[in-house]
Design a protein around this motif. Structure first.
Motif, short mmCIF file in Angstrom:
data_model
loop_
_atom_site.label_atom_id
_atom_site.label_comp_id
_atom_site.label_asym_id
_atom_site.label_seq_id
_atom_site.Cartn_x
_atom_site.Cartn_y
_atom_site.Cartn_z
N VAL A 1 0.84 -1.18 0.00
CA VAL A 1 0.00 0.00 0.00
C VAL A 1 0.88 1.24 0.00
N ILE A 2 0.62 2.12 -0.94
CA ILE A 2 1.33 3.39 -1.03
C ILE A 2 0.59 4.39 -0.15
N GLY A 3 1.30 5.26 0.50
CA GLY A 3 0.65 6.27 1.32
C GLY A 3 1.36 6.52 2.64
N TRP A 4 2.47 5.84 2.86
CA TRP A 4 3.26 6.08 4.07
C TRP A 4 3.97 7.42 3.93
N LYS A 5 4.17 8.09 5.06
CA LYS A 5 4.92 9.34 5.12
C LYS A 5 6.05 9.18 6.13
N VAL A 6 7.19 9.78 5.82
CA VAL A 6 8.32 9.76 6.74
C VAL A 6 8.92 11.16 6.78
N ARG A 7 9.29 11.60 7.98
CA ARG A 7 10.01 12.86 8.12
C ARG A 7 11.09 12.68 9.18
N HIS A 8 12.14 13.47 9.04
CA HIS A 8 13.16 13.46 10.07
C HIS A 8 12.52 14.01 11.34
N GLU A 9 12.95 13.53 12.45
CA GLU A 9 12.36 13.87 13.74
C GLU A 9 12.10 15.38 13.88
N GLY A 10 10.83 15.75 13.97
CA GLY A 10 10.42 17.13 14.19
C GLY A 10 10.47 18.02 12.96
N ALA A 11 10.87 17.52 11.83
CA ALA A 11 10.99 18.34 10.62
C ALA A 11 9.61 18.71 10.07
N PRO A 12 9.49 19.88 9.47
CA PRO A 12 8.20 20.25 8.89
C PRO A 12 7.92 19.57 7.55
N GLN A 13 8.96 19.17 6.82
CA GLN A 13 8.77 18.52 5.53
C GLN A 13 8.77 17.00 5.69
N ALA A 14 8.01 16.37 4.82
CA ALA A 14 7.93 14.90 4.86
C ALA A 14 7.98 14.35 3.44
N MET A 15 8.46 13.12 3.33
CA MET A 15 8.34 12.38 2.08
C MET A 15 7.04 11.60 2.18
N ASP A 16 6.25 11.65 1.12
CA ASP A 16 5.00 10.89 1.17
C ASP A 16 4.86 10.04 -0.09
N GLY A 17 3.82 9.23 -0.10
CA GLY A 17 3.60 8.34 -1.22
C GLY A 17 4.52 7.13 -1.21
N LEU A 18 5.01 6.78 -0.03
CA LEU A 18 5.93 5.65 0.10
C LEU A 18 5.17 4.37 0.41
N SER A 19 5.75 3.25 0.04
CA SER A 19 5.21 1.95 0.44
C SER A 19 5.89 1.55 1.75
N PHE A 20 5.31 0.58 2.41
CA PHE A 20 5.90 0.03 3.63
C PHE A 20 7.33 -0.44 3.35
N GLU A 21 7.50 -1.12 2.22
CA GLU A 21 8.81 -1.65 1.85
C GLU A 21 9.83 -0.53 1.67
N GLN A 22 9.42 0.60 1.12
CA GLN A 22 10.33 1.73 0.95
C GLN A 22 10.73 2.31 2.30
N VAL A 23 9.81 2.35 3.24
CA VAL A 23 10.13 2.84 4.58
C VAL A 23 11.17 1.91 5.22
N VAL A 24 10.95 0.61 5.13
CA VAL A 24 11.88 -0.37 5.71
C VAL A 24 13.24 -0.27 5.01
N ASP A 25 13.24 -0.17 3.68
CA ASP A 25 14.51 -0.04 2.96
C ASP A 25 15.25 1.22 3.38
N GLY A 26 14.52 2.32 3.57
CA GLY A 26 15.14 3.56 4.02
C GLY A 26 15.78 3.43 5.38
N LEU A 27 15.16 2.65 6.25
CA LEU A 27 15.77 2.38 7.56
C LEU A 27 17.07 1.59 7.41
N HIS A 28 17.03 0.56 6.59
CA HIS A 28 18.22 -0.27 6.39
C HIS A 28 19.34 0.49 5.70
N GLU A 29 18.99 1.45 4.85
CA GLU A 29 19.99 2.23 4.13
C GLU A 29 20.41 3.49 4.89
N ALA A 30 19.92 3.65 6.12
CA ALA A 30 20.23 4.78 6.99
C ALA A 30 19.75 6.12 6.42
#
Length: 81
Positions: free
Chosen positions: A4-33
């Motif tokens: 499902v697309i629609g996840w959002k991620v932002r750096h802690e407390g940041a006003p901007q966010a990346m959106d339209g992400l899949s769960f897998e993209q969020v997990v990959d972003g964690l693994h890739e730091a």
């Protein structure tokens, strides 16, 4: 796993966010730091931000991430000087 697309991620407390992400993209972003466990996420349909390390779908994954020495704070300080 959900694609499902629609996840959002932002750096802690940041006003901007990346959106339209899949769960897998969020997990990959964690693994890739790209994101740290303390950065924040919203799953599709959620209205509030939750630290990745505290999100029910990501907490276990975040706990398995090896700590990375963050240079983000140093880079932000340099950008302001």
């Amino acid at each position: 796993m959900s694609t499902v697309i629609g996840w959002k991620v932002r750096h802690e407390g940041a006003p901007q966010a990346m959106d339209g992400l899949s769960f897998e993209q969020v997990v990959d972003g964690l693994h890739e730091a790209l994101w740290e466990p303390t950065d924040e996420v919203q799953a599709p349909g959620e209205a509030t931000w939750t630290a990745i390390e505290n999100h029910p779908q990501l907490a276990e994954i975040a706990a398995d991430i090896e700590p990375v020495v963050s240079t983000r704070a140093e880079e932000e300080v340099r950008a302001w000087t």
